[in-house]
Each structure stands twice: as structure tokens, then as C-alpha cells.
Design a protein around this motif. Sequence first.
Motif, PDB file in Angstrom:
ATOM      1  N   HIS A  48       0.801  -1.230   0.000  1.00  0.00           N
ATOM      2  CA  HIS A  48       0.000   0.000   0.000  1.00  0.00           C
ATOM      3  C   HIS A  48       0.829   1.272   0.000  1.00  0.00           C
ATOM      4  N   GLY A  49       2.121   1.158  -0.156  1.00  0.00           N
ATOM      5  CA  GLY A  49       2.928   2.372  -0.299  1.00  0.00           C
ATOM      6  C   GLY A  49       3.753   2.728   0.893  1.00  0.00           C
ATOM      7  N   TYR A  50       3.864   1.837   1.866  1.00  0.00           N
ATOM      8  CA  TYR A  50       4.777   2.056   2.973  1.00  0.00           C
ATOM      9  C   TYR A  50       6.152   1.523   2.559  1.00  0.00           C
ATOM     10  N   VAL A  51       7.182   2.036   3.200  1.00  0.00           N
ATOM     11  CA  VAL A  51       8.527   1.553   2.892  1.00  0.00           C
ATOM     12  C   VAL A  51       9.183   1.051   4.156  1.00  0.00           C
ATOM     13  N   ALA A  52      10.049   0.041   4.012  1.00  0.00           N
ATOM     14  CA  ALA A  52      10.670  -0.585   5.175  1.00  0.00           C
ATOM     15  C   ALA A  52      11.614   0.360   5.885  1.00  0.00           C
ATOM     16  N   ARG A  53      11.737   0.185   7.181  1.00  0.00           N
ATOM     17  CA  ARG A  53      12.642   0.972   8.002  1.00  0.00           C
ATOM     18  C   ARG A  53      13.367  -0.011   8.906  1.00  0.00           C
ATOM     19  N   GLY A  54      14.563   0.286   9.323  1.00  0.00           N
ATOM     20  CA  GLY A  54      15.417  -0.624  10.070  1.00  0.00           C
ATOM     21  C   GLY A  54      14.698  -1.486  11.087  1.00  0.00           C
ATOM     22  N   ALA A  55      15.245  -2.603  11.420  1.00  0.00           N
ATOM     23  CA  ALA A  55      14.772  -3.530  12.448  1.00  0.00           C
ATOM     24  C   ALA A  55      13.354  -4.016  12.160  1.00  0.00           C
ATOM     25  N   GLY A  56      13.049  -4.125  10.875  1.00  0.00           N
ATOM     26  CA  GLY A  56      11.756  -4.689  10.512  1.00  0.00           C
ATOM     27  C   GLY A  56      10.613  -3.713  10.614  1.00  0.00           C
ATOM     28  N   GLY A  57      10.894  -2.432  10.971  1.00  0.00           N
ATOM     29  CA  GLY A  57       9.823  -1.450  11.092  1.00  0.00           C
ATOM     30  C   GLY A  57       9.385  -0.956   9.732  1.00  0.00           C
ATOM     31  N   ALA A  58       8.433  -0.033   9.750  1.00  0.00           N
ATOM     32  CA  ALA A  58       7.966   0.549   8.494  1.00  0.00           C
ATOM     33  C   ALA A  58       7.541   1.971   8.744  1.00  0.00           C
ATOM     34  N   GLN A  59       7.574   2.794   7.727  1.00  0.00           N
ATOM     35  CA  GLN A  59       7.098   4.163   7.883  1.00  0.00           C
ATOM     36  C   GLN A  59       6.107   4.475   6.772  1.00  0.00           C
ATOM     37  N   VAL A  60       5.167   5.313   7.112  1.00  0.00           N
ATOM     38  CA  VAL A  60       4.103   5.633   6.163  1.00  0.00           C
ATOM     39  C   VAL A  60       4.579   6.680   5.169  1.00  0.00           C
ATOM     40  N   ALA A  61       4.181   6.503   3.901  1.00  0.00           N
ATOM     41  CA  ALA A  61       4.581   7.442   2.860  1.00  0.00           C
ATOM     42  C   ALA A  61       3.853   8.773   3.024  1.00  0.00           C
ATOM     43  N   ALA A  62       2.590   8.715   3.402  1.00  0.00           N
ATOM     44  CA  ALA A  62       1.831   9.947   3.616  1.00  0.00           C
ATOM     45  C   ALA A  62       0.645   9.636   4.514  1.00  0.00           C
ATOM     46  N   ARG A  63       0.255  10.611   5.326  1.00  0.00           N
ATOM     47  CA  ARG A  63      -0.842  10.403   6.261  1.00  0.00           C
ATOM     48  C   ARG A  63      -1.795  11.581   6.144  1.00  0.00           C
ATOM     49  N   THR A  64      -3.106  11.303   6.252  1.00  0.00           N
ATOM     50  CA  THR A  64      -4.107  12.352   6.102  1.00  0.00           C
ATOM     51  C   THR A  64      -5.236  12.167   7.108  1.00  0.00           C
ATOM     52  N   VAL A  65      -5.620  13.263   7.741  1.00  0.00           N
ATOM     53  CA  VAL A  65      -6.802  13.281   8.591  1.00  0.00           C
ATOM     54  C   VAL A  65      -7.722  14.387   8.080  1.00  0.00           C
ATOM     55  N   GLU A  66      -8.949  14.396   8.586  1.00  0.00           N
ATOM     56  CA  GLU A  66      -9.915  15.385   8.119  1.00  0.00           C
ATOM     57  C   GLU A  66     -10.406  16.238   9.282  1.00  0.00           C
ATOM     58  N   LEU A  67     -10.549  17.535   9.022  1.00  0.00           N
ATOM     59  CA  LEU A  67     -11.048  18.503   9.990  1.00  0.00           C
ATOM     60  C   LEU A  67     -12.346  19.070   9.425  1.00  0.00           C
ATOM     61  N   VAL A  68     -13.471  18.786  10.089  1.00  0.00           N
ATOM     62  CA  VAL A  68     -14.783  19.121   9.530  1.00  0.00           C
ATOM     63  C   VAL A  68     -15.517  20.101  10.443  1.00  0.00           C
ATOM     64  N   PHE A  69     -16.009  21.188   9.857  1.00  0.00           N
ATOM     65  CA  PHE A  69     -16.764  22.214  10.573  1.00  0.00           C
ATOM     66  C   PHE A  69     -18.240  22.127  10.206  1.00  0.00           C
ATOM     67  N   ASP A  70     -19.098  22.568  11.133  1.00  0.00           N
ATOM     68  CA  ASP A  70     -20.515  22.636  10.796  1.00  0.00           C
ATOM     69  C   ASP A  70     -20.755  23.744   9.790  1.00  0.00           C
ATOM     70  N   ALA A  71     -19.944  24.793   9.859  1.00  0.00           N
ATOM     71  CA  ALA A  71     -19.976  25.911   8.909  1.00  0.00           C
ATOM     72  C   ALA A  71     -18.719  26.724   9.140  1.00  0.00           C
ATOM     73  N   MET A  72     -18.385  27.596   8.197  1.00  0.00           N
ATOM     74  CA  MET A  72     -17.203  28.445   8.368  1.00  0.00           C
ATOM     75  C   MET A  72     -17.645  29.900   8.488  1.00  0.00           C
ATOM     76  N   GLN A  73     -18.554  30.154   9.428  1.00  0.00           N
ATOM     77  CA  GLN A  73     -19.158  31.482   9.527  1.00  0.00           C
ATOM     78  C   GLN A  73     -18.579  32.326  10.659  1.00  0.00           C
ATOM     79  N   THR A  74     -17.703  31.769  11.485  1.00  0.00           N
ATOM     80  CA  THR A  74     -17.164  32.539  12.601  1.00  0.00           C
ATOM     81  C   THR A  74     -15.641  32.557  12.559  1.00  0.00           C
ATOM     82  N   PRO A  75     -15.025  33.637  13.044  1.00  0.00           N
ATOM     83  CA  PRO A  75     -13.568  33.724  13.087  1.00  0.00           C
ATOM     84  C   PRO A  75     -12.941  32.645  13.982  1.00  0.00           C
ATOM     85  N   ASN A  76     -13.725  32.131  14.942  1.00  0.00           N
ATOM     86  CA  ASN A  76     -13.203  31.105  15.843  1.00  0.00           C
ATOM     87  C   ASN A  76     -12.660  29.912  15.066  1.00  0.00           C
ATOM     88  N   ASN A  77     -13.351  29.561  13.980  1.00  0.00           N
ATOM     89  CA  ASN A  77     -12.965  28.382  13.217  1.00  0.00           C
ATOM     90  C   ASN A  77     -11.579  28.528  12.606  1.00  0.00           C
TER      91      ASN A  77
END
Length: 335
Positions: A48-77
Motif C-alpha cells: 500500500h505504499g509504505y517503505v521498510a525501516r530498520g529492524a523490521g519497522g515501516a514508515q508511512v509514505a503519507a498520512r491524512t486526517v480530516e477537519l470538519v466544521f458545521d460551517a465556516m461562519q465565525t472567526p473562531n474556526n
Amino acid sequence: MEKARRATLAAVAREAGVSVPTVSKVVNGRTDVAPETRARIESLLVRHGYVARGAGGAQVAARTVELVFDAMQTPNNLDIMHGALEAASAEQVDVVVGILPEDPLGAAWARRMAAARREGLILVTSDINSQQARHFAEQHIPVVTIDPVNLPNPEVPSVGATNFNGGMAATTHLLELGHRRIGFIEGPPGAMVAIARLHGYHAALAQRGLTSDPELMMAGPFMFDTGFTAALELLGRTVRPTALFASNDSQALGAIEAARTLGLRVPEDVSIVGFDDISAARWSAPPLTTVRQPFAEMGRVAMRNLLRLVAGEELAAPRIELATQLIIRKSTAAV
């Protein structure tokens, strides 16, 4: 050359038939995973696109999370987003910013998130019920909420501010200035943060032996128009309040405009306090006394907690409340 597909820990966990914490152990080179399971996970990570790292470990090529607002109507957001992006950047995690979908209750949203290989989700000023939480759990996508509309779901970690303490501090400030007829402009009925600030208002009055007067309270959305309309009504009475506490700064700025419309001076004729400390609070005429919420820090804490969940770690507490602070400017004065 075609780019290797990117995978999340949750996607690999689903395909390997193991938990996200187990995949996380392999990613971080931990040894407490059965050899056959480790080999299966590492094979999927590479595919899936991970690459091996020493001692049998692995590191992720890219990671993504999502930040969802109910609306973008206030400066607080914007402040929340800034804090969340800062925390994600420190961990080399990408953030996709979105708006709450039209049908957040169905399972389709969780499936779309999984198909897009999102590792986790932060929901801002929205509600998530047990059904939604279950949909995301089935897709191995952890969720953290910021300022949930209703009481925090114990199944979903949340981050907020000490709204009760802030409401009490704002009201106490007005009481210490000698005000006794203090009007309160409440937020949307049923919103948890609005209720907490209202309870703080009640508590401060009770502490001085005063009874809350329902005639001095009005409710509505966290908007300028709400503050303007409510203040016109409250300040237009023969026996008017000498001070107003608005549940957010937009309402407070509307109240200042209403006072001006009625020919009243702030703070000479009426003192006004807000809540949030948005940028406009410093620029208003007069500068607004308000309760500061640490929005950027709320975003940072929520993102750090989410990434801990993604890594399979347990949180110290399901609910974190950050301290509010009374900021005294020029919109309040002694009676």
C-alpha cells in the motif's frame, strides 16, 4: 511512473484482520507482535505504499486526517484550524478541511472517509451520536470533537473550554462594578456551551444572593442580529438593565450597535460583555470586554489526541476543558 497507493493504519488493519494498535506496533518497530501477523502486516504496508525501516519497522509514505466544521461562519474556526494544522504539521500529517455533509447520520460518510484513506476525523461544533460513532468505529476511523453541540458522547473524546467558569467570571465582573440588573443574551437553546455559560451567569448572581430574572434573559443563535434584536428589546424598556452579558462576541457587537441606535453610550449608560475574544472585539468601539477562549490551543489539543488514537494509544481522559480568561477592555464600567 504511477504513484504507489497511500494507505492509512486503519486501511491496513482492515485488510490484515487486526486492530489499528497492532498495525501501529509494527509501524513503530515494536517486537510484541506474533511473527506471522507481523509478516502479513509488513507485506500489506509495502503493497500500500509504505517503505521498510530498520529492524523490521515501516514508515508511512503519507498520512491524512480530516477537519470538519458545521460551517465556516465565525472567526473562531480559523483559530481552531490554525492550531490543528500546526499540530498536524509537527507530525508530518496532512489535513483536509471540509464542511459537515448533508446526511452525517448515515454510514456513507464513514465509508467515503475510509475510501479516501483518512486516518481520523475532528468534528468542530457538531454533534455525533452513538450511531455515527459506530459507523466510524466500523471503519477503524477514530473521531475527536471540539465544542460538541450536545453533551459529549462518552464514546467520543472531546475538547472544549471552561464555559461555566467563563460565564461566572463575566457576570462576577459586572457585579463587582456595582451592576445588579444584568441582562443575559443566551445562545441557541439546547447548545451545551450556551447552557454552561447561562449556568455560570446564574451561579454568579446566586453567589451574591441575587435571583435571576427571566425578564432579563433572551436567547437566539450566536449571531450579530441576535444581539442587536435582543438588546433593542432589553434596553428599550422603561426599567432597563444597566449591563448586558452576551453569550458570544458577535451577539455583544450587535448589542453595542443596538445601544448606539437607542442613543445609549457604552459603557457610560450600559456595560456590555461578550464571550470568545474574536479579533473584532479588540477593534470595536469601544473595545469589548470579553471572555477569551483558547481556540488555537483547542485545535492543537484535539489534533494531538486524534493522532494518539490513530497510533493506538489510550487518552488520559475522554474530555478536556481548557481554561477561559476574562479580558477587561473599555465596554464595562462602574454604575
